[in-house]
Motif scaffolding. Structure first.
Motif, mmCIF file in Angstrom:
data_model
loop_
_atom_site.group_PDB
_atom_site.id
_atom_site.type_symbol
_atom_site.label_atom_id
_atom_site.label_comp_id
_atom_site.label_asym_id
_atom_site.label_seq_id
_atom_site.Cartn_x
_atom_site.Cartn_y
_atom_site.Cartn_z
ATOM 1 N N ARG A 1 -24.333 -11.530 9.860
ATOM 2 C CA ARG A 1 -23.845 -11.742 11.616
ATOM 3 C C ARG A 1 -25.336 -12.116 12.091
ATOM 4 N NH1 ARG A 1 -20.375 -6.704 12.766
ATOM 5 N NH2 ARG A 1 -20.380 -7.439 14.896
ATOM 6 N N PRO A 2 -25.804 -13.075 12.424
ATOM 7 C CA PRO A 2 -26.822 -13.302 12.883
ATOM 8 C C PRO A 2 -26.776 -13.882 14.101
ATOM 9 C CG PRO A 2 -26.011 -15.226 11.806
ATOM 10 C CD PRO A 2 -25.445 -14.152 10.941
ATOM 11 N N SER A 3 -25.692 -13.749 14.807
ATOM 12 C CA SER A 3 -25.370 -13.983 15.963
ATOM 13 C C SER A 3 -25.212 -12.781 16.622
ATOM 14 C CB SER A 3 -23.923 -15.041 16.912
ATOM 15 O OG SER A 3 -22.844 -14.251 15.669
ATOM 16 N N VAL A 4 -24.650 -11.694 16.135
ATOM 17 C CA VAL A 4 -24.932 -11.015 16.999
ATOM 18 C C VAL A 4 -26.381 -10.426 16.986
ATOM 19 C CG1 VAL A 4 -24.112 -8.171 16.652
ATOM 20 C CG2 VAL A 4 -22.403 -10.035 16.141
ATOM 21 N N THR B 1 -28.326 -4.772 11.772
ATOM 22 C CA THR B 1 -27.593 -5.510 11.553
ATOM 23 C C THR B 1 -28.001 -6.556 10.562
ATOM 24 O OG1 THR B 1 -26.474 -5.247 13.834
ATOM 25 C CG2 THR B 1 -25.754 -7.530 12.275
ATOM 26 N N LEU B 2 -29.035 -7.060 10.856
ATOM 27 C CA LEU B 2 -29.382 -8.258 9.608
ATOM 28 C C LEU B 2 -29.401 -7.137 7.666
ATOM 29 C CD1 LEU B 2 -32.048 -10.224 11.663
ATOM 30 C CD2 LEU B 2 -29.996 -11.223 11.134
ATOM 31 N N PHE B 3 -30.032 -6.060 7.978
ATOM 32 C CA PHE B 3 -30.551 -5.703 6.984
ATOM 33 C C PHE B 3 -29.231 -5.073 6.188
ATOM 34 C CE2 PHE B 3 -31.107 -1.038 5.036
ATOM 35 C CZ PHE B 3 -31.975 -1.819 3.899
ATOM 36 N N MET C 1 -35.431 -19.785 11.899
ATOM 37 C CA MET C 1 -36.670 -19.538 12.193
ATOM 38 C C MET C 1 -36.652 -19.057 12.696
ATOM 39 S SD MET C 1 -38.941 -19.090 10.758
ATOM 40 C CE MET C 1 -38.786 -20.155 8.644
ATOM 41 N N ASP C 2 -36.277 -19.705 14.023
ATOM 42 C CA ASP C 2 -36.389 -19.200 15.572
ATOM 43 C C ASP C 2 -36.127 -17.563 15.883
ATOM 44 O OD1 ASP C 2 -37.568 -21.067 16.998
ATOM 45 O OD2 ASP C 2 -35.851 -22.317 17.316
ATOM 46 N N MET C 3 -34.905 -17.431 14.936
ATOM 47 C CA MET C 3 -34.497 -16.168 14.980
ATOM 48 C C MET C 3 -35.815 -14.569 14.612
ATOM 49 S SD MET C 3 -31.555 -14.198 13.955
ATOM 50 C CE MET C 3 -31.214 -14.681 11.504
ATOM 51 N N TYR C 4 -36.052 -15.345 13.534
ATOM 52 C CA TYR C 4 -36.716 -14.317 12.466
ATOM 53 C C TYR C 4 -38.580 -14.288 12.608
ATOM 54 C CZ TYR C 4 -33.445 -15.420 8.556
ATOM 55 O OH TYR C 4 -31.870 -15.005 8.466
ATOM 56 N N VAL D 1 -39.754 -1.598 10.419
ATOM 57 C CA VAL D 1 -40.391 -2.669 10.092
ATOM 58 C C VAL D 1 -39.951 -2.463 8.370
ATOM 59 C CG1 VAL D 1 -42.866 -2.530 8.949
ATOM 60 C CG2 VAL D 1 -42.427 -2.245 11.603
ATOM 61 N N GLU D 2 -39.682 -1.169 8.109
ATOM 62 C CA GLU D 2 -39.216 -1.047 6.535
ATOM 63 C C GLU D 2 -37.802 -2.247 6.781
ATOM 64 O OE1 GLU D 2 -38.303 2.067 3.168
ATOM 65 O OE2 GLU D 2 -37.621 1.983 4.924
ATOM 66 N N CYS D 3 -36.799 -1.976 7.418
ATOM 67 C CA CYS D 3 -34.990 -2.940 6.729
ATOM 68 C C CYS D 3 -35.872 -4.446 6.862
ATOM 69 C CB CYS D 3 -34.969 -2.726 8.155
ATOM 70 S SG CYS D 3 -34.279 -0.742 7.840
ATOM 71 N N LEU D 4 -36.910 -4.671 8.086
ATOM 72 C CA LEU D 4 -37.007 -5.985 8.232
ATOM 73 C C LEU D 4 -37.503 -6.673 7.086
ATOM 74 C CD1 LEU D 4 -37.582 -8.953 10.228
ATOM 75 C CD2 LEU D 4 -39.714 -7.486 11.840
ATOM 76 N N ARG D 5 -38.735 -6.026 6.935
ATOM 77 C CA ARG D 5 -39.168 -6.180 5.579
ATOM 78 C C ARG D 5 -38.520 -6.321 4.758
ATOM 79 N NH1 ARG D 5 -40.064 -6.679 0.244
ATOM 80 N NH2 ARG D 5 -41.737 -6.634 -0.310
ATOM 81 N N ASP D 6 -37.546 -5.991 4.225
ATOM 82 C CA ASP D 6 -36.820 -6.378 3.454
ATOM 83 C C ASP D 6 -35.643 -7.389 3.630
ATOM 84 O OD1 ASP D 6 -33.276 -5.457 2.168
ATOM 85 O OD2 ASP D 6 -34.685 -4.863 1.018
ATOM 86 N N VAL D 7 -35.454 -7.621 5.203
ATOM 87 C CA VAL D 7 -34.804 -8.869 5.147
ATOM 88 C C VAL D 7 -35.043 -10.059 5.039
ATOM 89 C CG1 VAL D 7 -33.863 -10.121 7.486
ATOM 90 C CG2 VAL D 7 -32.915 -7.463 7.217
ATOM 91 N N LEU D 8 -37.068 -9.908 5.073
ATOM 92 C CA LEU D 8 -37.392 -11.102 5.232
ATOM 93 C C LEU D 8 -37.342 -11.701 3.485
ATOM 94 C CD1 LEU D 8 -39.694 -10.859 8.365
ATOM 95 C CD2 LEU D 8 -38.144 -12.185 8.066
#
Length: 292
Positions: free
Chosen positions: A2-5, A24-26, A37-40, A64-71
């Motif tokens: 759900r990237p829109s969220v 949400t991304l995680f 890419m703009d969102m990331y 930061v840990e969750c974002l690292r996993d997402v990327l």
């Protein structure tokens, strides 16, 4: 997915809403498409760009840990589908990767983890277009100071003071890059942070006072060593190298110390020191044990 969220939460502002966007991304997964890419970019810079007060108010380390996993998952999926990764996405991933390991080392504590955290803080200087420049210089300078790396701490915190003054005046032209002109791993950027990493002026004054006091100490070398003398020291991370880059610290890895594990390269000692504490591979997150 759900990237829109997530994008809606970002539009509503930072703080805990930004944490919620990352969660949400995680939780639902992020689309492996450069269309987002703009969102990331906005999410990464939003999370890593927080000042110290904002970090204390948020669940910073977990975010930061969750974002690292997402990327990491987005990057892995893109490699699988196209065989390559966008350079900007890779930069966002590695900045978040090392920021996450820096947090983990500080949380674990102890002499060995402090050593790793110091190296990682030097590596984070190369991502000063993703993470605010005053933040990375302050964090690296302070941990070097704590580790009695006074020469390097002085050079780093002297640059931090220059940055704080330039931010106050809104004039990047006040920054003289002579001290770091030879440091090929530390890009010079004339884009100033929008605000101070340390919002309290008294805290910034404390750093400035320390820098001024060290200026009077004849035993402190106020210059970086030449690249040839930096090898095998804490200064090595400041210079570009043809050697492989350690997935734990970001430092160059001498052939005799090289360890290849889980599609990554690491300094064997540093990898083992970290894994002995975290029980997980720093790159894949899989359960691991030290391999002395």
């Amino acid at each position: 997915m759900r990237p829109s969220v997530c994008m809606q939460l970002l539009d509503e502002g930072g703080g805990r809403r930004l944490d919620e966007g990352v969660r949400t991304l995680f939780k639902y997964g992020a689309p492996a498409s450069l269309q987002y890419m703009d969102m990331y970019r906005d999410v990464t810079k939003g999370v890593l760009g927080r000042n110290r007060v904002q970090e204390e108010e948020a669940e910073q380390a977990r975010t930061v840990e969750c974002l690292r996993d997402v990327l990491y998952k987005v990057s892995t999926a893109l490699k699988g589908s196209s065989g390559g990764v966008d350079p900007e996405l890779e930069q966002l991933l590695m900045a978040t990767h090392y920021a996450n390991l820096f947090n983990k080392c500080q949380t674990e504590g102890g002499r060995d983890m402090a050593e790793l955290a110091t190296k990682i803080s030097i590596t984070l200087l190369r991502y000063n277009t993703v993470i605010p420049s005053d933040k990375v210089f302050y964090q690296a300078g302070m941990i070097c100071k704590e580790q009695n790396q006074t020469n390097l701490a002085f050079v780093l915190l002297n640059r931090y003071v220059d940055l704080t003054e330039a931010i106050e005046e809104g004039d990047a032209g006040m920054i003289d890059n002579a001290d770091f002109s030879a440091a090929t791993n530390v890009p010079f950027t004339d884009v100033l942070p929008k605000g101070q990493y340390l919002p309290e002026e008294s805290e910034r004054e404390g750093v400035r006072d320390w820098v001024l006091s060290v200026c009077m100490d004849a035993s402190v070398d106020a210059a970086l060593p030449p690249e040839g003398q930096a090898q095998g020291t804490i200064y090595a991370g400041l210079y570009a190298s043809d050697l492989a880059t350690c997935i734990v610290t970001g430092f160059p890895v001498a052939k005799r110390d090289e360890m290849q594990v889980n599609n990554s390269v690491a300094n064997k000692r540093d990898w083992n020191l970290l894994v002995s504490k975290t029980k997980a591979c720093p790159w894949t997150g899989k359960a691991e044990s030290p391999a002395w």
